[in-house]
Design an enzyme around this catalytic site. Structure first.
Site, PDB file in Angstrom:
ATOM      1  N   ASP A   1       0.822  -1.206   0.000  1.00 34.34           N
ATOM      2  CA  ASP A   1       0.000   0.000   0.000  1.00 34.34           C
ATOM      3  C   ASP A   1       0.851   1.249   0.000  1.00 34.34           C
ATOM      4  OD1 ASP A   1       0.992  -0.494   2.487  1.00 34.34           O
ATOM      5  OD2 ASP A   1      -0.759   0.219   3.566  1.00 34.34           O
TER       6      ASP A   1
ATOM      7  N   LYS B   1      -6.093  17.047   4.370  1.00 33.88           N
ATOM      8  CA  LYS B   1      -4.760  16.847   3.794  1.00 33.88           C
ATOM      9  C   LYS B   1      -3.763  17.912   4.265  1.00 33.88           C
ATOM     10  CE  LYS B   1      -6.152  14.364  -0.345  1.00 33.88           C
ATOM     11  NZ  LYS B   1      -7.521  14.134   0.074  1.00 33.88           N
TER      12      LYS B   1
END
Length: 584
Positions: free
Chosen positions: A402, A556
């Site tokens: 990942d 973010k």
């Protein structure tokens, strides 16, 4: 005979009250005795066979519970004393190769089909099964030994009589246990207090989610200020939700005489997590099979490699070949007499086309490969947990991950800083250091009010943003007796250079803080409410943390609002998802 009551409802709105009462009156229907007994037995069977569902619980600190909770025992074995032989034989004879030779060997007990000595068939088959059983027994014995080490690990339990050393398997729900630095939690705990004055500690959850980054955990505010004796003698209770598989959430409540406090995931340490800083004191709320780690583990199973599957397919092809040859031989001989017996005898004669010795060689090779992996000097610490599929390592073609940190050492280095049209890299980082030193050449940095910031101001603001906007905590190998701020400037600078390590939930933040420190603005101390930096010339910069906006996948970015203790100015720093992007 049993009777049941049936009530009917009036569907006609125009019915009279008398009719309604009549329709609603009980109607007794008699059931045969056999039906009643069957229904009662089925009810008992459902009650006995139904799996007991775990429920939420209220746990009193330091007091044993009357509810029957699972024992805090870890068991990862595949077999028991009684199930070992049946399960191993089943797993072996489900392969066509072993089943074929078993049928061939059993046929030699029939006199009309016997074509040789019994040992010529039973010897190779028995040797193959024996090697497999010994290999499975060794693997399960090693699993038992690993579980025994974990179950017999000693932990300090806090009682009204003081500390008592108990094994992990003896811990129960309601016990208060201490977990020292570098030690794994023996059960699912609610963090009551830590040795850190702020009540914070870091843990590693590599055994739970594979992440080696450190995660911040906070002790309960009410319990952090209490002593050990006061803690175990207090009337404090914890409400915990029923056991769940989700390791990233928790719903609970701590109740005491002064009020209540809500509990979340930041107040827990799951079983298997390693305490990375200080000593944590926690309340056991889940044990054994109800722990998060145990609920996410699957039952051990027998693994089959591609080579075994390919060998099984080849065996079926060879069996088809022997059957075809046997039919051809019977056709050439003629179908006179008991031709089916002749065909079976031909199959016995052609059975040597299937090499059972190949299975023996494969099993012996797997044992050797597993032994060699554990003693390879090029991969120290590597251990083969199973001798069933070590050869599968040679078949690996692709590794899917990942993120890159899963495959690497998860270490990051700050390489470049962009400030508008100017960029600084390894070759020009000395300019950043000199600009930063120039700003603090006369002690406290003074900001030029009313003017557009010069390049030096921009550099200092950027480095300050990277040094403040994070969740990093410095840990000193030799903890000073007083606060870090109270040390002499020379000693503080020296300690910050040599004896400090950084704790953080992400290597990105550590890389930013380490780079800021190499430029001259190092992180000296941090608590939940304060943060201290050491600037060039030994200048100490202290800030109050007013608000932290943590990084999330939606925003973010991360932000922090701090107040300068010296000037009283309030600053807001924000760091974006891209490494090195900071806003003031």
């Amino acid at each position: 005979m049993d009777e049941v009551e049936l009530r009917s409802r009036d569907q006609d709105s125009g019915s009279s009250d008398t009719e309604t009462e009549h329709l609603l009156s009980p109607v007794r229907v008699r059931r045969p005795p056999a039906m009643a007994l069957s229904s009662r037995c089925c009810g008992w069977a459902r009650w006995c066979c139904a799996r007991k569902e775990a429920a939420a619980r209220t746990v009193w600190v330091g007091r044993p519970t009357l509810q029957p909770f699972p024992a805090n025992v870890i068991r990862n074995q595949k077999y028991s004393v009684f199930s070992f032989v049946p399960l191993v034989l089943f797993n072996q004879f489900k392969f066509f190769l072993n089943l074929y030779f078993l049928v061939m060997a059993c046929s030699q007990f029939i006199p009309v089909l016997r074509i040789g000595y019994l040992y010529t068939y039973w010897g190779p088959l028995g040797f193959v099964i024996s090697v497999t059983m010994i290999r499975e027994a060794i693997d399960d014995l090693k699993r038992w030994q690993r579980d025994r080490e974990v179950n017999l690990a000693k932990y300090a339990k806090l009682t009204e009589r003081g500390r008592v050393l108990v094994t992990a398997s003896k811990l129960q729900v309601g016990d208060v246990v201490e977990v020292h630095k570098g030690v794994r939690a023996p059960a699912d705990l609610v963090l009551l207090k830590t040795t850190e004055t702020s009540g914070a500690c870091f843990i590693r959850t590599d055994q739970l989610d594979g992440e080696t980054d450190w995660k911040l955990r906070l002790a309960v505010t009410h319990c952090q200020a209490m002593g050990e004796e006061e803690l175990v003698q207090s009337s404090v209770s914890v409400y915990a939700e029923k056991p769940q598989k989700d390791i990233h959430s928790f719903i609970g409540k701590l109740s005491h005489q002064e009020g209540e406090e809500s509990l979340g995931i930041e107040n827990t340490i799951w079983c298997g997590a390693v305490v990375a800083s200080g000593t944590a004191t926690g309340l056991v709320v889940y044990t054994g099979a109800e722990c998060r780690a145990a609920m996410n583990n699957s039952q051990p199973r027998t693994k089959v490699g591609l080579i075994d599957e390919e060998l099984n397919s080849i065996t079926k092809l060879l069996f088809g070949a022997t059957l075809a040859l046997s039919v051809i031989m019977v056709v050439l001989k003629g179908f006179g007499g008991p031709w089916y017996i002749y065909m079976f005898r031909f199959m016995l004669l052609f059975s040597y086309l299937i090499p059972i010795s190949l299975r023996v060689n494969l099993d012996m090779g797997k044992i050797f490969y597993s032994w060699a992996i554990g003693r390879d000097s090029e991969i120290p610490g590597c251990q083969a947990r199973s001798t069933t599929i070590p050869e599968e390592l040679g078949r690996v073609s692709y590794l899917l991950s990942d993120k890159t940190g899963t495959l690497t050492c998860n270490l990051m280095v700050f390489k470049k800083l962009h400030l508008g049209s100017v960029a600084y890299s390894d070759d020009t980082f000395d300019e950043v250091s000199s600009l930063l030193a120039g700003e603090y050449s006369e002690g406290r940095r003074g900001r030029k009010e009313g003017k557009r910031p010069a390049q030096g101001e921009k550099v200092v603001a950027a480095v300050t943003a990277l040094a403040l906007c994070h969740n990093v905590t410095p840990v000193y190998e030799a903890e000073p007796e007083g606060e870090v701020q109270g040390l002499p400037e020379a000693e503080q600078a020296e300690l910050g250079k040599t004896g400090v390590t950084y704790q953080a939930s992400s290597p990105d933040e550590v890389a930013l803080v380490e780079w800021a420190g190499s430029m001259g603005l190092s992180l000296a101390a941090r608590t939940l409410t304060e943060i201290t930096l050491t600037a060039p010339q030994g200048t100490t910069l202290a800030y109050h943390i007013l608000q932290v906006f943590p990084f999330t996948s939606e925003t973010k970015r991360m932000g922090i609002i701090v107040k300068d203790k010296a000037s009283g100015e309030i600053h807001f720093y924000m760091k974006g998802a891209e490494i090195g992007r900071a806003h003031v």
